[in-house]
Structure formats: structure tokens, C-alpha cells
Design a protein around this motif. Structure first.
Motif, PDB file in Angstrom:
ATOM      1  N   HIS A  28      -0.080 -14.227  -7.292  1.00 20.03           N
ATOM      2  CA  HIS A  28      -1.162 -13.390  -6.750  1.00 20.03           C
ATOM      3  C   HIS A  28      -1.721 -13.998  -5.469  1.00 20.03           C
ATOM      4  O   HIS A  28      -1.916 -13.307  -4.464  1.00 20.03           O
ATOM      5  CB  HIS A  28      -2.250 -13.256  -7.813  1.00 20.03           C
ATOM      6  CG  HIS A  28      -3.556 -12.733  -7.312  1.00 20.03           C
ATOM      7  ND1 HIS A  28      -4.556 -13.567  -6.851  1.00 20.03           N
ATOM      8  CD2 HIS A  28      -4.046 -11.474  -7.217  1.00 20.03           C
ATOM      9  CE1 HIS A  28      -5.598 -12.842  -6.485  1.00 20.03           C
ATOM     10  NE2 HIS A  28      -5.313 -11.570  -6.698  1.00 20.03           N
ATOM     11  N   VAL A  54       0.520  -9.971 -12.636  1.00 12.65           N
ATOM     12  CA  VAL A  54       0.275 -10.058 -11.197  1.00 12.65           C
ATOM     13  C   VAL A  54      -0.292  -8.744 -10.673  1.00 12.65           C
ATOM     14  O   VAL A  54      -1.254  -8.737  -9.891  1.00 12.65           O
ATOM     15  CB  VAL A  54       1.574 -10.429 -10.444  1.00 12.65           C
ATOM     16  CG1 VAL A  54       1.304 -10.473  -8.933  1.00 12.65           C
ATOM     17  CG2 VAL A  54       2.122 -11.757 -10.918  1.00 12.65           C
ATOM     18  N   ALA A  57      -3.902  -8.433 -11.572  1.00 10.92           N
ATOM     19  CA  ALA A  57      -4.738  -9.330 -10.775  1.00 10.92           C
ATOM     20  C   ALA A  57      -4.937  -8.792  -9.369  1.00 10.92           C
ATOM     21  O   ALA A  57      -6.049  -8.846  -8.811  1.00 10.92           O
ATOM     22  CB  ALA A  57      -4.112 -10.721 -10.729  1.00 10.92           C
ATOM     23  N   VAL A  58      -3.883  -8.255  -8.773  1.00  8.41           N
ATOM     24  CA  VAL A  58      -3.992  -7.677  -7.432  1.00  8.41           C
ATOM     25  C   VAL A  58      -4.925  -6.459  -7.461  1.00  8.41           C
ATOM     26  O   VAL A  58      -5.785  -6.301  -6.577  1.00  8.41           O
ATOM     27  CB  VAL A  58      -2.605  -7.292  -6.887  1.00  8.41           C
ATOM     28  CG1 VAL A  58      -2.743  -6.460  -5.613  1.00  8.41           C
ATOM     29  CG2 VAL A  58      -1.770  -8.537  -6.623  1.00  8.41           C
ATOM     30  N   THR A  74       1.729  -5.330  -3.886  1.00  7.62           N
ATOM     31  CA  THR A  74       2.742  -5.432  -4.942  1.00  7.62           C
ATOM     32  C   THR A  74       4.114  -4.948  -4.478  1.00  7.62           C
ATOM     33  O   THR A  74       5.118  -5.241  -5.139  1.00  7.62           O
ATOM     34  CB  THR A  74       2.306  -4.656  -6.193  1.00  7.62           C
ATOM     35  OG1 THR A  74       2.056  -3.286  -5.848  1.00  7.62           O
ATOM     36  CG2 THR A  74       1.048  -5.263  -6.794  1.00  7.62           C
ATOM     37  N   PRO A 152      -7.202 -17.053  -9.214  1.00  2.00           N
ATOM     38  CA  PRO A 152      -7.884 -16.199  -8.244  1.00  2.00           C
ATOM     39  C   PRO A 152      -9.319 -16.633  -7.931  1.00  2.00           C
ATOM     40  O   PRO A 152      -9.810 -16.385  -6.827  1.00  2.00           O
ATOM     41  CB  PRO A 152      -7.858 -14.817  -8.913  1.00  2.00           C
ATOM     42  CG  PRO A 152      -6.663 -14.860  -9.796  1.00  2.00           C
ATOM     43  CD  PRO A 152      -6.631 -16.266 -10.331  1.00  2.00           C
TER      44      PRO A 152
END
Length: 288
Positions: A28, A54, A57-58, A74, A152
Motif C-alpha cells: 500500500h 491492499v 487499504a487503498v 490499484t 499506513p
């Protein structure tokens, strides 16, 4: 990335071995700073689970104000079960569990696929970078990049220099960390480095205080949060990191630095009962 921004120092193509909580967080971090990222996992189900971590999280970062769409980031993400996917990467970060044999075999398998000059890094939180390097063909291109959980939200990356890491790689790694919008702490290879050694020492003493009935976990954590500006307290942090992870690090430090890092019985008992912290729903706190 803007012209001459810190992110311009990052490799265009990055690989991550292992797509669990840490690996997904590392992927990420590179994705949202403009890199093309491939995550390699042990099988198809694990690879798809990594993609989901991922992607989630994005999406969360975009909801919290990250410019652009989640799809924009992504679209540069790939997942695979094939180590040859690392063949065109400028940097690969290993993020498999803290097991010596697994680390060595994984790093060797990745290194065999890398082009000359590509850098291999380990996200280990305690295992000796110099000892791992002894099992690699190009130890000069190997170092530690120790990210913190949750990735993050963390502002720190520990850059760990092995005995045979080439000197110019230190400044290169500093540039990568700056490109991720984080601060680098550079340490020479030693058991537990700087962060894990200090963090585990505080956490183990906090566990002994619970074991001895000095105070509750909540009150011990509040003492550190309110008195020393600790973000969560050592016991809640242990729950977030995972009691099994803390136990593994403590056992390694005890074997290398001596009995002051011997895990207290309360930690061994909780791990034996499956009370691993947030990921299992119970540790020093109830997370249900």
C-alpha cells in the motif's frame, strides 16, 4: 509524483514477498506513492486475500483524502504465486513470518530471480541482517527495511545496515523512506535493532506488572499514554502487533542478549491459549 519530489527517489517497480498485514501495508505504501507493485504469496487463495487487503487499504486512504481514485492506484497492483514476477523489480521487500528457516529460504528464492543491482530487503523486526546475508549470493545488495504496524499509520521505517551492506545503499534507502513520506532511523545490525529491542523491553516489564498484580493492563497503558505520551501503551500495542509475534521476538532476544528478555509466563500462557491479541479477538484486551 511531482518534479523533484521525494517520491521521485523510489524504484519504479517494487516487489513484496508475503501479503499478510505487514506485506499488504508495505505494498500500500509504495502503491500510493506511484510505484508499480507485485505481491507474491504461497498460493492462489493467499494471493487473492493479499489483493483484497491492499485494495481495502487503498480505498480507505482515498476515503480519508488521498487524491485520485482507488482504481488509479490499484491498477498498478499485481498479485502472483510465481517468484519470477520479481525479475524486473528494482527493490523487493520480504515480509514473511519471523521464522529463521522460512526467512532464509524465502530470501534465497527471491534473490535467484533478481537482476544484478536490484536490492533485496527484509522487514524482519529482530533477526540479524548480517546473519541472513551470510546465506545470500549478493550480501552487499541486502539490508533491513523494518516497517511498523499498522504501516499506513506509521511515520517511521528502520533502515538496518548489515556488516556487508554497501555504503551507498544507506543513502538510497533514506531516499526511499523519504519518498514514502516517512522518517528513516538508521541502525547498525544488532539483536532487535533499536525499536524492537526497546519496545519489547517495555512490553515485557508491563506484562510482569500485570502478572504480579501491580495494576491492570488498562492502568499500566494509561500511565504510559498520559505520563510518557506513548500512543497506545505497551500492552495494547502488544495486542495490535500480536502476542505470538512478541513472544517470538522475546525468545530470540533472550537467546542473543540474555535472560533480561526472557518472556514472562503470562505471555507464554496467553499464546498457548490462542489469545494472540486483536487478530484473535482477545489478548490483554477483549477486541470483540
Amino acid at each position: 509524483m511531482t518534479e523533484n519530489s521525494p517520491a521521485d527517489t523510489l524504484p519504479a517497480r517494487v516487489g513484496v514477498l508475503g501479503g499478510g498485514r505487514m506485506g499488504a501495508g508495505i505494498a500500500h505504501a509504495f502503491l500510493i506513492n506511484g510505484c508499480d507493485v507485485v505481491v507474491v504469496e504461497r498460493d492462489g487463495a493467499a494471493a487473492e486475500a493479499a489483493r483484497e487487503r491492499v485494495t481495502t487499504a487503498v480505498g480507505t486512504s482515498v476515503e480519508r483524502g488521498l487524491a485520485g481514485s482507488a482504481e488509479m492506484y490499484t491498477s498498478r497492483l499485481a498479485v502472483s504465486t510465481d517468484y519470477s514476477s520479481f525479475g524486473d523489480r528494482g527493490l523487493v521487500v520480504e515480509a514473511v513470518p519471523e521464522d529463521w528457516d522460512l526467512k532464509v529460504s524465502s530470501l534465497q528464492a527471491v534473490e535467484a530471480e533478481l537482476d544484478e543491482g536490484a536490492v533485496l530487503a527484509s522487514n524482519t523486526s529482530s533477526i540479524s541482517i548480517s546473519r541472513l546475508a551470510e546465506h545470500l549470493a549478493r550480501p552487499e545488495d541486502f539490508l533491513g527495511l523494518h516497517f511498523f504496524n499498522p504501516v499506513p499509520a506509521s511515520a517511521l521505517v528502520e533502515v538496518v545496515i548489515g556488516q556487508r551492506t554497501r555504503h551507498d545503499l544507506v543513502e538510497t534507502a533514506r531516499g526511499w523512506v523519504a519518498g514514502l513520506g516517512r522518517t528513516a532511523v538508521v541502525v547498525n545490525d544488532a539483536p532487535g535493532f533499536a525499536s524492537s529491542r526497546l519496545g519489547v523491553a517495555i512490553a515485557l516489564e508491563a506484562m510482569r506488572m500485570v502478572e504480579e498484580g501491580v495494576a491492570s493492563a488498562e492502568d499500566i497503558d494509561n500511565a504510559m499514554v498520559l505520563g510518557y505520551k506513548h500512543p497506545t501503551g505497551p500492552l495494547k500495542t502488544t495486542d495490535i502487533v500480536g502476542l505470538d509475534v512478541r513472544l517470538g521476538i522475546a525468545e530470540y532476544l533472550a537467546s542473543t542478549l540474555g535472560p533480561r528478555f526472557e518472556p514472562p509466563q503470562i505471555l507464554r500462557d496467553k499464546v498457548a491459549r490462542g489469545e494472540l491479541g486483536r487478530k484473535s479477538g482477545k489478548g490483554f484486551y477483549d477486541w470483540h
